[in-house]
Design a protein around this motif. Structure first.
Motif, PDB file in Angstrom:
ATOM      1  N   GLY A  18     -52.967 -78.047  89.018  1.00  0.00           N
ATOM      2  CA  GLY A  18     -53.569 -79.190  89.625  1.00  0.00           C
ATOM      3  C   GLY A  18     -55.031 -78.840  89.956  1.00  0.00           C
ATOM      4  O   GLY A  18     -55.832 -79.958  89.569  1.00  0.00           O
ATOM      5  N   LEU A  19     -55.283 -77.652  90.476  1.00  0.00           N
ATOM      6  CA  LEU A  19     -56.370 -77.253  90.646  1.00  0.00           C
ATOM      7  C   LEU A  19     -57.515 -77.040  89.458  1.00  0.00           C
ATOM      8  O   LEU A  19     -58.382 -77.639  89.274  1.00  0.00           O
ATOM      9  N   GLN A  20     -56.801 -76.546  88.272  1.00  0.00           N
ATOM     10  CA  GLN A  20     -57.437 -76.548  86.962  1.00  0.00           C
ATOM     11  C   GLN A  20     -58.044 -77.922  86.621  1.00  0.00           C
ATOM     12  O   GLN A  20     -58.965 -78.070  86.093  1.00  0.00           O
ATOM     13  N   ASN A  21     -57.066 -79.125  86.691  1.00  0.00           N
ATOM     14  CA  ASN A  21     -57.464 -80.408  86.331  1.00  0.00           C
ATOM     15  C   ASN A  21     -58.606 -80.878  87.298  1.00  0.00           C
ATOM     16  O   ASN A  21     -59.492 -81.395  86.715  1.00  0.00           O
ATOM     17  N   LEU A  22     -58.652 -80.688  88.604  1.00  0.00           N
ATOM     18  CA  LEU A  22     -59.891 -80.955  89.502  1.00  0.00           C
ATOM     19  C   LEU A  22     -61.095 -80.409  88.788  1.00  0.00           C
ATOM     20  O   LEU A  22     -62.109 -80.902  88.935  1.00  0.00           O
ATOM     21  N   LEU A  23     -61.036 -79.094  88.394  1.00  0.00           N
ATOM     22  CA  LEU A  23     -62.035 -78.367  87.921  1.00  0.00           C
ATOM     23  C   LEU A  23     -62.764 -78.888  86.671  1.00  0.00           C
ATOM     24  O   LEU A  23     -63.919 -79.136  86.420  1.00  0.00           O
ATOM     25  N   CYS A  30     -62.700 -72.687  83.286  1.00  0.00           N
ATOM     26  CA  CYS A  30     -61.958 -71.921  84.014  1.00  0.00           C
ATOM     27  C   CYS A  30     -60.803 -71.440  83.227  1.00  0.00           C
ATOM     28  O   CYS A  30     -60.558 -71.716  82.161  1.00  0.00           O
ATOM     29  N   LEU A  31     -60.606 -70.142  83.685  1.00  0.00           N
ATOM     30  CA  LEU A  31     -59.343 -69.286  82.987  1.00  0.00           C
ATOM     31  C   LEU A  31     -58.295 -69.143  83.933  1.00  0.00           C
ATOM     32  O   LEU A  31     -58.213 -68.815  84.958  1.00  0.00           O
ATOM     33  N   VAL A  32     -57.122 -69.216  83.101  1.00  0.00           N
ATOM     34  CA  VAL A  32     -55.827 -68.909  84.003  1.00  0.00           C
ATOM     35  C   VAL A  32     -55.225 -67.883  83.488  1.00  0.00           C
ATOM     36  O   VAL A  32     -55.119 -67.427  82.244  1.00  0.00           O
ATOM     37  N   VAL A  55     -63.281 -68.726  87.581  1.00  0.00           N
ATOM     38  CA  VAL A  55     -64.397 -69.494  87.049  1.00  0.00           C
ATOM     39  C   VAL A  55     -65.874 -68.613  86.690  1.00  0.00           C
ATOM     40  O   VAL A  55     -65.637 -67.375  87.402  1.00  0.00           O
ATOM     41  N   LEU A  56     -66.347 -69.066  86.024  1.00  0.00           N
ATOM     42  CA  LEU A  56     -67.886 -68.077  85.970  1.00  0.00           C
ATOM     43  C   LEU A  56     -68.547 -68.134  87.265  1.00  0.00           C
ATOM     44  O   LEU A  56     -68.462 -69.055  87.837  1.00  0.00           O
ATOM     45  N   ASN A  57     -69.260 -67.090  87.493  1.00  0.00           N
ATOM     46  CA  ASN A  57     -70.046 -66.590  88.821  1.00  0.00           C
ATOM     47  C   ASN A  57     -70.867 -67.707  88.995  1.00  0.00           C
ATOM     48  O   ASN A  57     -71.379 -68.160  90.142  1.00  0.00           O
ATOM     49  N   VAL A  58     -71.543 -68.336  87.939  1.00  0.00           N
ATOM     50  CA  VAL A  58     -72.713 -69.205  88.072  1.00  0.00           C
ATOM     51  C   VAL A  58     -71.916 -70.690  88.607  1.00  0.00           C
ATOM     52  O   VAL A  58     -72.748 -71.531  89.288  1.00  0.00           O
ATOM     53  N   ASP A  59     -70.608 -70.726  88.639  1.00  0.00           N
ATOM     54  CA  ASP A  59     -70.126 -71.971  89.267  1.00  0.00           C
ATOM     55  C   ASP A  59     -69.190 -71.832  90.352  1.00  0.00           C
ATOM     56  O   ASP A  59     -68.395 -72.870  90.997  1.00  0.00           O
ATOM     57  N   LEU A  60     -69.382 -70.660  90.830  1.00  0.00           N
ATOM     58  CA  LEU A  60     -68.497 -70.257  92.104  1.00  0.00           C
ATOM     59  C   LEU A  60     -68.900 -71.272  93.213  1.00  0.00           C
ATOM     60  O   LEU A  60     -67.583 -71.612  93.933  1.00  0.00           O
TER      61      LEU A  60
END
Length: 76
Positions: A18-23, A30-32, A55-60
């Motif tokens: 669910g969180l992956q879909n929001l991102l 993102c990576l799971v 997630v990438l640190n630039v998107d944190l």
């Protein structure tokens, strides 16, 4: 500044999906890492809530806002 992945959440597979879909909706890559599924395939056990989201640190910063809102929603 180097680009690297940072763990922002861990939980069950369905919660992480669910969180992956929001991102994904916000164009945040993102990576799971699903330790439960990996352990099952290897023939040994792992906790069901051992799915991690990176997630990438630039998107944190942007991702943390989404995670906080998501946690409030699922805990209400």
């Amino acid at each position: 500044m180097t680009t690297e992945h940072v763990k922002i959440f861990s939980g069950s597979s369905i919660i992480v999906k669910g969180l992956q879909n929001l991102l994904d909706d916000e164009k945040i890559h993102c990576l799971v890492k699903d330790k439960f599924e990996s352990a099952r395939l290897a023939g040994f056990g792992e906790q069901m809530n051992s799915v991690e989201l990176f997630v990438l640190n630039v998107d944190l910063e942007k991702a943390n806002l989404i995670v906080d809102a998501y946690q409030k929603e699922i805990n209400s």
